[in-house]
Design an enzyme around this catalytic site. Structure first.
Site, short mmCIF file in Angstrom:
data_model
loop_
_atom_site.label_atom_id
_atom_site.label_comp_id
_atom_site.label_asym_id
_atom_site.label_seq_id
_atom_site.Cartn_x
_atom_site.Cartn_y
_atom_site.Cartn_z
N GLY A 16 0.92 -1.52 -0.08
CA GLY A 16 0.35 0.19 0.12
C GLY A 16 1.01 1.68 -0.12
N MET A 109 -3.84 -6.66 -8.09
CA MET A 109 -3.26 -7.61 -8.67
C MET A 109 -4.51 -9.08 -8.82
SD MET A 109 0.00 -6.72 -8.87
CE MET A 109 0.59 -8.49 -9.85
N ILE A 111 -6.36 -10.06 -12.46
CA ILE A 111 -7.19 -8.97 -13.36
C ILE A 111 -8.62 -9.09 -13.97
CG2 ILE A 111 -6.96 -9.84 -16.12
CD1 ILE A 111 -4.42 -11.30 -15.76
N ASN A 129 -4.67 2.51 -13.55
CA ASN A 129 -3.95 1.62 -13.42
C ASN A 129 -2.62 2.36 -12.81
OD1 ASN A 129 -2.80 -1.11 -11.67
ND2 ASN A 129 -2.51 -1.13 -14.08
N HIS A 131 1.48 1.17 -13.61
CA HIS A 131 2.25 -0.04 -13.72
C HIS A 131 3.15 0.26 -13.69
CE1 HIS A 131 3.17 -4.21 -15.41
NE2 HIS A 131 3.56 -3.86 -16.61
N GLU A 200 7.11 5.70 -8.85
CA GLU A 200 5.35 5.63 -8.53
C GLU A 200 4.57 6.28 -7.88
OE1 GLU A 200 5.78 1.63 -7.18
OE2 GLU A 200 5.81 0.54 -9.37
N1 LIG Z 1 -8.62 -6.00 -16.93
C1 LIG Z 1 -7.52 -6.06 -16.74
N2 LIG Z 1 -7.11 -5.58 -14.93
C2 LIG Z 1 -6.46 -5.13 -14.75
C3 LIG Z 1 -5.30 -3.91 -15.29
C4 LIG Z 1 -5.85 -4.12 -17.05
O1 LIG Z 1 -4.94 -3.03 -17.78
N3 LIG Z 1 -7.15 -4.69 -17.18
N4 LIG Z 1 -4.20 -3.77 -15.05
C5 LIG Z 1 -4.20 -4.50 -13.31
C6 LIG Z 1 -2.82 -4.36 -12.86
N5 LIG Z 1 -1.78 -5.51 -13.35
C7 LIG Z 1 -0.64 -4.48 -13.50
O2 LIG Z 1 -0.55 -3.41 -13.66
C8 LIG Z 1 -1.78 -6.53 -12.95
C9 LIG Z 1 -2.11 -7.50 -11.57
C10 LIG Z 1 -2.41 -8.52 -12.27
C11 LIG Z 1 -1.70 -9.78 -13.06
C12 LIG Z 1 -2.30 -11.25 -12.37
O3 LIG Z 1 -1.66 -12.22 -13.42
N6 LIG Z 1 -3.05 -11.54 -11.79
C13 LIG Z 1 -3.10 -13.14 -11.70
C14 LIG Z 1 -2.98 -13.21 -10.40
C15 LIG Z 1 -1.34 -12.73 -9.49
C16 LIG Z 1 -2.19 -13.19 -8.78
O4 LIG Z 1 -2.75 -13.31 -7.12
O5 LIG Z 1 -0.17 -12.73 -7.23
C17 LIG Z 1 -4.37 -13.32 -12.17
O6 LIG Z 1 -5.46 -11.91 -11.71
O7 LIG Z 1 -4.64 -13.82 -12.30
C18 LIG Z 1 -1.74 -8.83 -14.54
C19 LIG Z 1 -1.17 -7.64 -13.78
C20 LIG Z 1 -4.79 -4.91 -12.62
N7 LIG Z 1 -5.77 -5.54 -12.99
N1 LIG Z 2 1.09 -4.79 -12.52
C1 LIG Z 2 1.18 -4.13 -11.78
C2 LIG Z 2 2.26 -4.14 -10.79
O1 LIG Z 2 3.02 -4.79 -10.85
N2 LIG Z 2 2.24 -3.61 -9.62
C3 LIG Z 2 2.70 -3.65 -8.49
O2 LIG Z 2 2.64 -3.34 -7.74
C4 LIG Z 2 3.25 -2.52 -6.37
C5 LIG Z 2 2.70 -1.81 -5.65
O3 LIG Z 2 2.99 -1.59 -3.98
P1 LIG Z 2 2.35 -1.44 -2.93
O4 LIG Z 2 1.24 -1.88 -2.67
O5 LIG Z 2 3.54 -0.59 -2.19
O6 LIG Z 2 0.84 0.08 -3.00
C6 LIG Z 2 3.34 -1.44 -6.56
O7 LIG Z 2 5.28 -0.91 -6.88
C7 LIG Z 2 4.05 -1.74 -8.26
O8 LIG Z 2 5.31 -2.16 -8.80
#
Ligand SMILES: Nc1nc2c(c(=O)[nH]1)N[C@@H](CN(C=O)c1ccc(C(=O)N[C@@H](CCC(=O)O)C(=O)O)cc1)CN2
Ligand SMILES: NCC(=O)N[C@@H]1O[C@H](COP(=O)([O-])[O-])[C@@H](O)[C@H]1O
Length: 221
Positions: A16, A109, A111, A129, A131, A200
């Site tokens: 967070g 995290m 999707i 979001n 990223h 970030e």
């Molecule tokens: N539909 C969308 N969903 C999300 C987006 C987006 O652009 N479109 N951005 C993500 C954030 N993200 C990267 O920025 C991201 C987060 C998580 C994953 C991923 O592979 N998650 C897995 C589970 C991983 C886990 O639980 O540890 C999953 O969901 O199966 C990819 C990209 C936020 N969502």
């Molecule tokens: N795909 C999205 C992703 O990878 N996000 C990553 O999650 C961290 C959250 O940190 P936080 O919980 O300390 O804010 C962020 O640092 C960012 O790099």
């Protein structure tokens, strides 16, 4: 004319620190007339929930496991569980009072599927979001490590951070703000992560502010 008040719902999964950057920006006025009215985590023990409580912000845990238990452990069952989970997440957000003007994924995290995206879009609420990569590069989880490896092994000179609109295709929505981050030969992954996290924390405020300004301008029309 009274200044618009903006309400944010912030989605988190972990530490967070980006949520904290938003909390601090609301308090300092860097995000003017803005308050975080709800924090939702998909991880029960996310430290970001404690950050929310410390800032007197309502927080909740939206638990995917309980949805998966109601469905067969098959690809179809898991897909059904995720759709139900996402639809309920949208309902939770749309039922909250006040409703958010903007949803910020700050290390969220999970999707999200159209079961979430469609009702939120229909309600006229944008989702953005954070990223840790540049547009079109290293989409998905583990982006920082993948960029670090490309820097060490393939001579990639830079990566970056973006705030982008959230669409069904992961990390493919229009970029709102971006910032490049230099990759340094022989730098440890930890040191790169620290530099990227610092970027970030500024960019999530800048991207949220720019998005809210757009919402305000649209309201004023
Ligand atoms: N539909 C969308 N969903 C999300 C987006 C987006 O652009 N479109 N951005 C993500 C954030 N993200 C990267 O920025 C991201 C987060 C998580 C994953 C991923 O592979 N998650 C897995 C589970 C991983 C886990 O639980 O540890 C999953 O969901 O199966 C990819 C990209 C936020 N969502
Ligand atoms: N795909 C999205 C992703 O990878 N996000 C990553 O999650 C961290 C959250 O940190 P936080 O919980 O300390 O804010 C962020 O640092 C960012 O790099």
């Amino acid at each position: 004319m009274a200044e618009s008040q903006y309400n944010l719902t912030v989605l988190i999964s972990g530490n967070g620190s980006n949520l904290q950057a938003l909390i601090d920006a609301c308090a300092s006025g860097a995000l003017p007339n803005t308050r975080i009215t709800h924090v939702i985590s998909n991880r029960q023990k996310a430290f970001g929930r404690e950050r929310a409580r410390n800032a007197s912000i309502p927080d909740s845990y939206h638990n995917l496991v309980q949805y998966k238990k109601k469905h067969p452990q098959t690809p179809e069952g898991i897909e059904a569980a995720r759709k139900e989970y996402d639809a309920d997440l949208a309902n939770i957000i749309l039922a909250s009072k006040p409703r958010p003007d903007l949803i910020v994924c700050a290390g969220w995290m999970h999707i999200v599927t159209p079961s979430f995206l469609t009702p939120i879009a229909d309600a006229g609420i944008k989702i953005i979001n954070l990223h840790p990569a540049l547009p079109g590069e290293f989409a998905g989880a583990g982006a920082i490590e993948r960029a670090w490896k490309a820097g060490q092994e393939e001579g990639l000179k830079r990566t970056g951070v973006m705030i982008h609109e959230v669409i069904a295709e992961v990390d493919a929505g229009d970029a709102i703000v971006t910032k490049e981050v230099e990759l340094r030969k022989d730098e440890s992954l930890d040191k790169l992560e620290t530099r990227i996290h610092g970027v970030e924390h500024g960019l999530i405020v800048e991207g949220t502010k720019k998005t809210l300004e757009g919402i305000g301008a649209a309201r004023a029309k």
